[in-house]
Design an enzyme around this catalytic site. Structure first.
Site, PDB file in Angstrom:
ATOM      1  N   ASP A 160      53.552  39.876  21.877  1.00  0.00           N
ATOM      2  CA  ASP A 160      54.346  40.942  22.494  1.00  0.00           C
ATOM      3  C   ASP A 160      54.722  40.577  23.927  1.00  0.00           C
ATOM      4  O   ASP A 160      54.416  39.470  24.404  1.00  0.00           O
ATOM      5  CB  ASP A 160      53.607  42.290  22.399  1.00  0.00           C
ATOM      6  CG  ASP A 160      52.330  42.335  23.226  1.00  0.00           C
ATOM      7  OD1 ASP A 160      52.090  41.431  24.056  1.00  0.00           O
ATOM      8  OD2 ASP A 160      51.550  43.293  23.057  1.00  0.00           O
ATOM      9  N   GLU A 163      52.163  39.205  26.028  1.00  0.00           N
ATOM     10  CA  GLU A 163      51.653  37.921  25.546  1.00  0.00           C
ATOM     11  C   GLU A 163      50.344  38.105  24.780  1.00  0.00           C
ATOM     12  O   GLU A 163      49.401  37.316  24.931  1.00  0.00           O
ATOM     13  CB  GLU A 163      51.490  36.942  26.727  1.00  0.00           C
ATOM     14  CG  GLU A 163      52.629  37.112  27.731  1.00  0.00           C
ATOM     15  CD  GLU A 163      53.031  35.865  28.453  1.00  0.00           C
ATOM     16  OE1 GLU A 163      52.285  35.467  29.330  1.00  0.00           O
ATOM     17  OE2 GLU A 163      54.097  35.295  28.135  1.00  0.00           O
ATOM     18  N   GLU A 321      51.992  42.508  41.058  1.00  0.00           N
ATOM     19  CA  GLU A 321      52.166  42.842  39.643  1.00  0.00           C
ATOM     20  C   GLU A 321      51.524  44.188  39.345  1.00  0.00           C
ATOM     21  O   GLU A 321      52.133  45.088  38.787  1.00  0.00           O
ATOM     22  CB  GLU A 321      51.504  41.748  38.809  1.00  0.00           C
ATOM     23  CG  GLU A 321      51.435  42.035  37.330  1.00  0.00           C
ATOM     24  CD  GLU A 321      50.574  41.001  36.621  1.00  0.00           C
ATOM     25  OE1 GLU A 321      49.329  41.088  36.700  1.00  0.00           O
ATOM     26  OE2 GLU A 321      51.156  40.083  36.005  1.00  0.00           O
TER      27      GLU A 321
END
Ligand code: BGC
Length: 374
Positions: A160, A163, A321
């Protein structure tokens, strides 16, 4: 626009390689690659920020990667048609070094299809933002190859967008393929209706038992990437009842303290709240508001909450992130710190999503029906 918006543009430009690829994160060695997924959203953000040359260079970089692997693409399509199993050597990788070569073989999962759909979507957006330019033959050939590849391989399970989970067919992945093929059709006039209809049907069938889209078919749990089914891939409208219920579930189960997590069982760096997902939620609210002016007042407030949450988490105008707060699994934080060091920052995809949020919430997008707004 504010300093964080301006700095986001600079950070992206500073980290675009001469070849045209965008490094995912310059300060995090594990992310010294260019992913089609991250890069396509970054290029879209650059188009919105009127940095069209940067977007053009990225698209050319992608086209070069795809065109130089033309034989591999053709061979993989034939293998799938013949019912043969694909292996790592048969597929397009999901990430590349900035010089265009493949990463180390076998050290990271590569079979992820969503990025190629995202690229077709971003390429069409690039054309729409630059109506005066004619895309080069190289770009169009790469788009043909990517569309052929996706229309044949979409049916296969793959990793996905996070990962993970290679044995499943993921709603976000096939929605990206749907969005990519629809965009390709708008761009070239060549369509794949059997594939796009099949994907849409499969997604709606999967949602049926729950009344909303789900991460896996056997549980009602959601994943933040499901936002993409409406925005930007358009499998359903932002105000479709299934989408409204999906977002209700997202808000109830993985939105904590203003920051959106990937999914409830995520343990990567303990499973923090992601900048790019919080921005994505705000972008979804903006599109919902454009479709449903009656909901505008409440949505404005929600959009503002997403913006403030992101802005207050920027560290010296760097967006990481993820933010390590309200962790799903606090004990896993140190596991990842020991393995890969501090959370990636700046992450170019985070900056890109912030740019998208800021532009798509300008009055001219929120109120498209009002022709007097610039
Ligand atoms: C994420 C991917 C992303 C990559 C680079 C991974 O941790 O799961 O979605 O493409 O980082 O940003």
């Amino acid at each position: 626009m504010n300093n964080l918006y301006q700095r986001s543009i600079e950070i992206i430009l500073e980290n675009q390689s001469e070849s045209g690829g965008y490094i995912a994160s310059p300060n995090f060695p594990t992310y010294h690659y260019c992913w089609f997924r991250d890069g396509s959203f970054i290029a879209y953000a650059m188009d919105l920020a009127e940095q069209h040359e940067s977007a053009r260079r990225f698209h050319q970089w992608v086209a070069d990667r795809v065109n130089e692997r033309r034989d591999l693409v053709r061979a993989s399509i034939l293998k799938v048609r013949a019912g043969e199993k694909l292996n790592e050597a048969d597929i397009l990788h999901t990430r590349y070094r900035l010089d265009g070569t493949d990463g180390e073989p076998g050290n990271w999962p590569n079979f992820q299809l969503d990025g190629f759909g995202t690229w077709l979507w971003a390429l069409n957006e690039h054309q729409k933002q630059n109506p005066a330019i004619r895309l080069s033959q190289e770009l169009l050939s790469a788009a043909d190859l990517a569309a052929d590849y996706l229309s044949e391989l979409w049916i296969l399970p793959c990793y996905d967008c996070w990962e993970e989970f290679p044995d499943n067919i993921h709603p976000h992945t096939i929605a990206a393929i749907y969005g990519g093929l629809m965009a390709y059709s708008e761009l070239t006039g060549k369509s794949h209706p059997l594939v796009t209809d099949a994907i849409r049907d499969q997604l709606l069938v999967g949602a049926k038992p729950f009344g909303h889209f789900v991460k896996f078919s056997d549980s009602s749990a959601v994943d933040a990437s499901l936002l993409a089914l409406a925005v930007p891939y358009g499998v359903v409208a932002p105000d479709d009842p299934i989408m409204l219920k999906t977002v209700e579930q997202i808000e109830a189960t993985i939105l904590h303290g203003g920051g959106l997590h990937r999914y409830a069982k995520d343990s990567y760096y303990g499973g923090g709240a992601w900048i790019l997902l919080t921005a994505w939620l705000g972008w979804y609210y903006a599109e919902l508001s454009a479709a449903r002016p009656d909901l505008e007042a409440g949505l404005k407030q929600k959009i503002r909450t997403c913006q403030t949450w992101i802005e207050s988490r920027a560290d010296m105008l760097f967006l990481p992130e993820q933010i390590s707060e309200n962790l799903n699994f606090p004990t896993y934080f140190s596991t990842w710190m020991d393995r890969w060091g501090e959370v990636a920052s700046p992450l170019l995809w985070s900056h890109a999503k912030y740019i998208i949020l800021q532009v798509r919430t300008l009055p001219r997008y929120l109120n498209p029906q009002d022709k007097n707004i610039q």
